[in-house]
Design an enzyme around this catalytic site. Structure first.
Site, PDB file in Angstrom:
ATOM      1  N   ASP A   1       8.019  40.030  23.713  1.00  0.00           N
ATOM      2  CA  ASP A   1       8.360  39.247  22.202  1.00  0.00           C
ATOM      3  C   ASP A   1       7.324  39.325  21.246  1.00  0.00           C
ATOM      4  OD1 ASP A   1      11.083  39.960  22.182  1.00  0.00           O
ATOM      5  OD2 ASP A   1      11.677  38.435  23.211  1.00  0.00           O
TER       6      ASP A   1
ATOM      7  N   LEU B   1      19.887  36.675  15.171  1.00  0.00           N
ATOM      8  CA  LEU B   1      20.802  35.337  15.557  1.00  0.00           C
ATOM      9  C   LEU B   1      21.176  35.948  17.240  1.00  0.00           C
ATOM     10  CD1 LEU B   1      22.106  35.173  11.596  1.00  0.00           C
ATOM     11  CD2 LEU B   1      19.962  34.699  12.994  1.00  0.00           C
TER      12      LEU B   1
ATOM     13  N   GLY C   1      24.824  37.007  14.643  1.00  0.00           N
ATOM     14  CA  GLY C   1      24.806  38.509  13.500  1.00  0.00           C
ATOM     15  C   GLY C   1      26.069  39.245  13.748  1.00  0.00           C
TER      16      GLY C   1
END
Length: 355
Positions: A125, A180, A303
């Site tokens: 990541d 999110l 999100g």
């Protein structure tokens, strides 16, 4: 089935284990099977569950296994095939991500035991953010500590990569991506490259999250250590597991539960409003780093699916001129499959280990 590789993509997060099996042909993955196990306690039986799922649909055995690795540490900034040297570096990186690192290492070792001889690929990541400019990656601490690898790393890079890939030629010059979910971060992307992001040394900073504090006055931590005699272990638990929306609401960090209680529980309402405000503030900060913003993309569980949060963010950022807000589904597992198929040795596609 003529394929370059059959990739088992493993996505070990802070609150779940996700897997996906992909047949990759000419670099393009096609999903064969996917699933989620909601608790990290299920690591021990994870591959039994995967094997059962594969057998039910007569799926081919994986020829390559790709792992989402949250933190690459100071020595790993590119996706790579896992060998002994990589494992040693991942051990070191656990100091930077104790919430994720040990679980990922355990999963790699179990995969190696379950599928001996099958190449394993680490997809970091942090890799997407490795080229951030010095002004963004440097922490305001003495040089002696920075030399030990203490800097801003950034996370949710695979999610960001997947958003940019899906947008293709439509990626604007100044893009902000808000991932999110249980974990949350905001990234400034200029011409397809990360130039700033809200998370720092660890995935605990930045936006207020489901159970994590996000950015916090360091004096709060010093106060708890000095005045409350809190141990470092208790402090770590509070920061990563007992704070954020969970800590504020006293109920849950799950947005669905908080929404259900909203109106009847003032603390649930406060937690939601604080999260939404935190996101808006970080988006504005990323707009400052970009010198403006052409588009905001919302992704991740909240999100993509929580309409009330999306509307609140739109309202909170309405002062930004001409802002376009899009929702795009994160495809982390698909991204893992792409990297794994490209990095695995050419013979991987012909291996039948693990059957």
């Amino acid at each position: 089935m003529p394929t370059d590789a059959v990739v088992l993509a493993l996505n070990s997060g802070s609150s779940s284990l996700k897997y996906g099996l992909y047949a990759v042909e000419s670099g393009v993955p096609a999903s064969l099977l996917s699933g989620t196990i909601e608790t990290a306690d299920a690591h021990g039986s994870f591959f039994d569950a995967v094997a059962t799922a594969l057998s039910k649909v007569s799926a081919p055995a994986p020829t390559v296994i790709g792992h989402r690795i949250v933190h690459g540490g100071p020595h790993r900034s590119e996706h790579c095939v896992i060998d002994d040297a990589v494992m040693a570096d991942l051990e070191t990186a656990c100091a930077f991500a104790p919430l994720h690192g040990p679980a990922s290492l355990a999963l790699i070792r179990m995969a190696q035991a379950r599928y001996p001889g099958v190449p394993q690929v680490a997809c970091f990541d942090t890799a997407f953010h490795a080229g951030m400019p010095e002004v963004a990656r440097t922490l305001p601490i003495p040089l002696a500590y920075r030399a030990d690898g203490l800097r801003r790393y950034g996370f949710h890079g695979l999610s960001c990569e997947s958003i940019i890939r899906q947008m293709g030629d439509d990626v604007p010059q100044r893009l902000v991506i808000a991932h999110l979910g249980n974990g949350a971060s905001i990234t400034a992307v200029e011409n397809g490259r990360s130039i700033d992001t809200s998370m720092g040394l660890t995935p605990s900073g930045g936006v207020m999250m489901a159970t994590r504090t996000g950015d916090l006055d360091p004096g709060v931590l010093l106060h708890l250590l000095r005045e409350k005699a809190m141990s470092t272990e208790a402090l770590a638990t509070m920061i990563d597991h007992g704070s954020g929306m969970t800590g504020v609401s006293g109920l849950s960090g799950d947005m669905r539960r908080l929404r259900a209680a909203n109106g009847a529980d003032i603390n649930a309402d406060l937690a939601i409003r604080m999260f939404e405000r935190s996101v808006c503030k970080q988006v504005a900060a990323m707009a400052a780093s970009l010198g403006g913003i052409d588009m905001l993309v919302l992704t991740g569980g909240i999100g993509e699916h929580d309409a009330a949060t999306v509307q609140s963010i739109r309202t909170g950022l309405a002062w930004l001129p001409g802002l376009r807000v899009n929702m795009i589904a994160s495809q982390e597992d698909d991204q893992i499959a792409r990297h794994a198929s490209l990095l695995a040795p050419p013979t991987a596609g012909r291996s039948q280990a693990g059957t």
